[in-house]
Design an enzyme around this catalytic site. Structure first.
Site, PDB file in Angstrom:
ATOM      1  N   PRO A   2       0.833  -1.205   0.000  1.00 21.10           N
ATOM      2  CA  PRO A   2       0.000   0.000   0.000  1.00 21.10           C
ATOM      3  C   PRO A   2       0.869   1.256   0.000  1.00 21.10           C
ATOM      4  O   PRO A   2       1.832   1.354   0.755  1.00 21.10           O
ATOM      5  CB  PRO A   2      -0.801  -0.140   1.299  1.00 21.10           C
ATOM      6  CG  PRO A   2      -0.835  -1.609   1.576  1.00 21.10           C
ATOM      7  CD  PRO A   2       0.492  -2.123   1.094  1.00 21.10           C
ATOM      8  N   GLU A   3       0.524   2.203  -0.864  1.00 19.96           N
ATOM      9  CA  GLU A   3       1.279   3.445  -0.988  1.00 19.96           C
ATOM     10  C   GLU A   3       0.477   4.583  -0.367  1.00 19.96           C
ATOM     11  O   GLU A   3      -0.559   4.343   0.267  1.00 19.96           O
ATOM     12  CB  GLU A   3       1.600   3.688  -2.463  1.00 19.96           C
ATOM     13  CG  GLU A   3       2.367   2.523  -3.088  1.00 19.96           C
ATOM     14  CD  GLU A   3       2.628   2.693  -4.578  1.00 19.96           C
ATOM     15  OE1 GLU A   3       2.634   3.850  -5.060  1.00 19.96           O
ATOM     16  OE2 GLU A   3       2.821   1.671  -5.264  1.00 19.96           O
ATOM     17  N   LYS A  60       3.938   6.112   4.662  1.00 17.48           N
ATOM     18  CA  LYS A  60       3.115   4.905   4.637  1.00 17.48           C
ATOM     19  C   LYS A  60       2.778   4.408   6.043  1.00 17.48           C
ATOM     20  O   LYS A  60       2.245   3.305   6.200  1.00 17.48           O
ATOM     21  CB  LYS A  60       3.838   3.802   3.852  1.00 17.48           C
ATOM     22  CG  LYS A  60       4.144   4.179   2.406  1.00 17.48           C
ATOM     23  CD  LYS A  60       4.969   3.102   1.713  1.00 17.48           C
ATOM     24  CE  LYS A  60       5.410   3.557   0.323  1.00 17.48           C
ATOM     25  NZ  LYS A  60       6.255   2.542  -0.359  1.00 17.48           N
ATOM     26  N   HIS A  94      -4.691 -15.570   8.218  1.00 17.96           N
ATOM     27  CA  HIS A  94      -3.718 -14.472   8.234  1.00 17.96           C
ATOM     28  C   HIS A  94      -4.101 -13.323   9.167  1.00 17.96           C
ATOM     29  O   HIS A  94      -3.511 -12.246   9.076  1.00 17.96           O
ATOM     30  CB  HIS A  94      -3.457 -13.937   6.822  1.00 17.96           C
ATOM     31  CG  HIS A  94      -3.268 -15.002   5.786  1.00 17.96           C
ATOM     32  ND1 HIS A  94      -2.282 -15.968   5.906  1.00 17.96           N
ATOM     33  CD2 HIS A  94      -3.946 -15.278   4.639  1.00 17.96           C
ATOM     34  CE1 HIS A  94      -2.351 -16.783   4.859  1.00 17.96           C
ATOM     35  NE2 HIS A  94      -3.348 -16.391   4.091  1.00 17.96           N
ATOM     36  N   ARG A 113       1.624 -11.780   4.263  1.00 21.82           N
ATOM     37  CA  ARG A 113       3.078 -11.905   4.139  1.00 21.82           C
ATOM     38  C   ARG A 113       3.809 -11.749   5.474  1.00 21.82           C
ATOM     39  O   ARG A 113       5.015 -12.011   5.553  1.00 21.82           O
ATOM     40  CB  ARG A 113       3.602 -10.866   3.138  1.00 21.82           C
ATOM     41  CG  ARG A 113       3.010 -10.975   1.729  1.00 21.82           C
ATOM     42  CD  ARG A 113       3.562 -12.147   0.959  1.00 21.82           C
ATOM     43  NE  ARG A 113       4.993 -12.003   0.715  1.00 21.82           N
ATOM     44  CZ  ARG A 113       5.514 -11.315  -0.294  1.00 21.82           C
ATOM     45  NH1 ARG A 113       4.715 -10.689  -1.166  1.00 21.82           N
ATOM     46  NH2 ARG A 113       6.818 -11.230  -0.454  1.00 21.82           N
ATOM     47  N   ARG A 267      12.730  -3.932  -9.101  1.00 20.78           N
ATOM     48  CA  ARG A 267      11.326  -3.527  -9.161  1.00 20.78           C
ATOM     49  C   ARG A 267      10.893  -3.400 -10.613  1.00 20.78           C
ATOM     50  O   ARG A 267      11.664  -2.990 -11.477  1.00 20.78           O
ATOM     51  CB  ARG A 267      11.127  -2.179  -8.452  1.00 20.78           C
ATOM     52  CG  ARG A 267      11.631  -2.136  -7.020  1.00 20.78           C
ATOM     53  CD  ARG A 267      10.800  -3.028  -6.107  1.00 20.78           C
ATOM     54  NE  ARG A 267       9.435  -2.544  -5.999  1.00 20.78           N
ATOM     55  CZ  ARG A 267       9.047  -1.601  -5.127  1.00 20.78           C
ATOM     56  NH1 ARG A 267       9.939  -1.022  -4.320  1.00 20.78           N
ATOM     57  NH2 ARG A 267       7.781  -1.241  -5.061  1.00 20.78           N
TER      58      ARG A 267
END
EC number: 3.2.2.23
Length: 284
Positions: A2-3, A60, A94, A113, A267
């Site tokens: 997420p940005e 962030k 999760h 993750r 990237r």
């Protein structure tokens, strides 16, 4: 990951549902999701019966100020989600941390993750000392402090590609892969151009485009590529209007040329060879 637009969307969603409500209880299902205090039980005890007075965003990071002056800080990292549930539900896969509120509502931190982290910081703790990465962040890109002169100074001696430079949080706080690609496309800059070779005119245009793209991302509720959603469970809609990001092999919306993708510093970078010509990548 997420940005800025996604994290800002989460912040706004949390403000709507959590402010002034007491945290009845906390459950930690994955100990390593808690960065501070080191013991999850201490994290639970410090947050129990506290009220959230304000949510802020820095880059962030999400920062909640509690009624005793302490702070709850959350970084979603690669796949973190903060979901607001109004009816009791068993933990989904999760689920890492759960905050329980009156009327049986729950704020749930879901992180596939497991890179996301939560911090509780006492009132007398300087946030930037406890979380050093916060101390090096550039000014907020939608604030008055993020000027053309600031961006020009940061890029002037940067020998990295402009795409890599934009991902540096000390240059543009909150910027990530999606909005960097979009900003470079609208600026007509090839991602491999060395940052220090940008002309004053290019820097000025890039600065304006960064602000434009981030505002558009926020207005669209962010971008959902894989896992992002707002606390209310709503997907972001910016991806449907993206110029280049995630559109490899598709036609450019401006000229019809096929969008290409390359790798820079590990990237992916999406760009239009016609609108962002390689000839502009001088001085590499």
């Amino acid at each position: 990951m997420p940005e800025l637009p996604e994290v800002e969307t989460v912040r706004r969603g949390l403000e709507l549902v959590t402010l002034k409500q007491p945290i009845v209880d906390v459950e930690v299902l994955l100990a390593r999701s808690i960065a501070l205090p080191k013991e999850p039980q201490a994290f639970i005890e410090h947050l129990r019966d506290r009220r959230i007075e304000q949510w802020q965003r820095r880059g962030k990071y999400l920062l909640a100020t509690l009624d005793d002056g302490s702070r709850l800080v959350i970084h979603l990292r690669m796949s973190g989600q903060l979901l607001w549930l109004t009816t009791p539900q068993p933990p989904c896969p999760h689920t890492r941390v759960r905050w329980f509120f009156p009327t049986r509502a729950e704020l749930r931190f879901v992180d596939q993750r497991t890179f996301g982290r939560c911090w509780w910081l006492p009132p007398d703790c300087r946030v930037a000392e406890a979380i050093p990465a916060l101390a090096t962040l550039a000014p907020e890109p939608l604030s008055e402090a993020f000027t053309v002169a600031f961006l020009a100074a940061r890029l002037a001696h940067c020998r990295r590609s402009i795409k890599t430079a934009l991902l540096d949080q000390s240059i543009v706080a909150g910027m990530g892969n999606i909005y960097a690609d979009e900003s470079l496309f609208l600026s007509g800059l090839h991602p491999t151009q060395s940052a220090h070779t940008l002309t004053p005119e290019q820097v000025q245009r890039l600065h304006g485009v960064i602000c434009q793209v981030l505002r558009e991302g926020i207005a669209a509720g962010g971008t959902t590529i894989r896992t992002f959603m707002s606390p209310a469970g709503v997907n972001g809609h910016y991806g449907g209007q993206a110029w280049v990001y995630g559109r490899k092999g598709e036609a450019c919306r401006v000229c019809g040329t096929t969008i290409e993708r390359l790798r820079l510093a590990g990237r992916s970078s999406h760009y239009c060879p016609q609108c962002q010509p390689l000839s502009s990548a001088i001085g590499k």
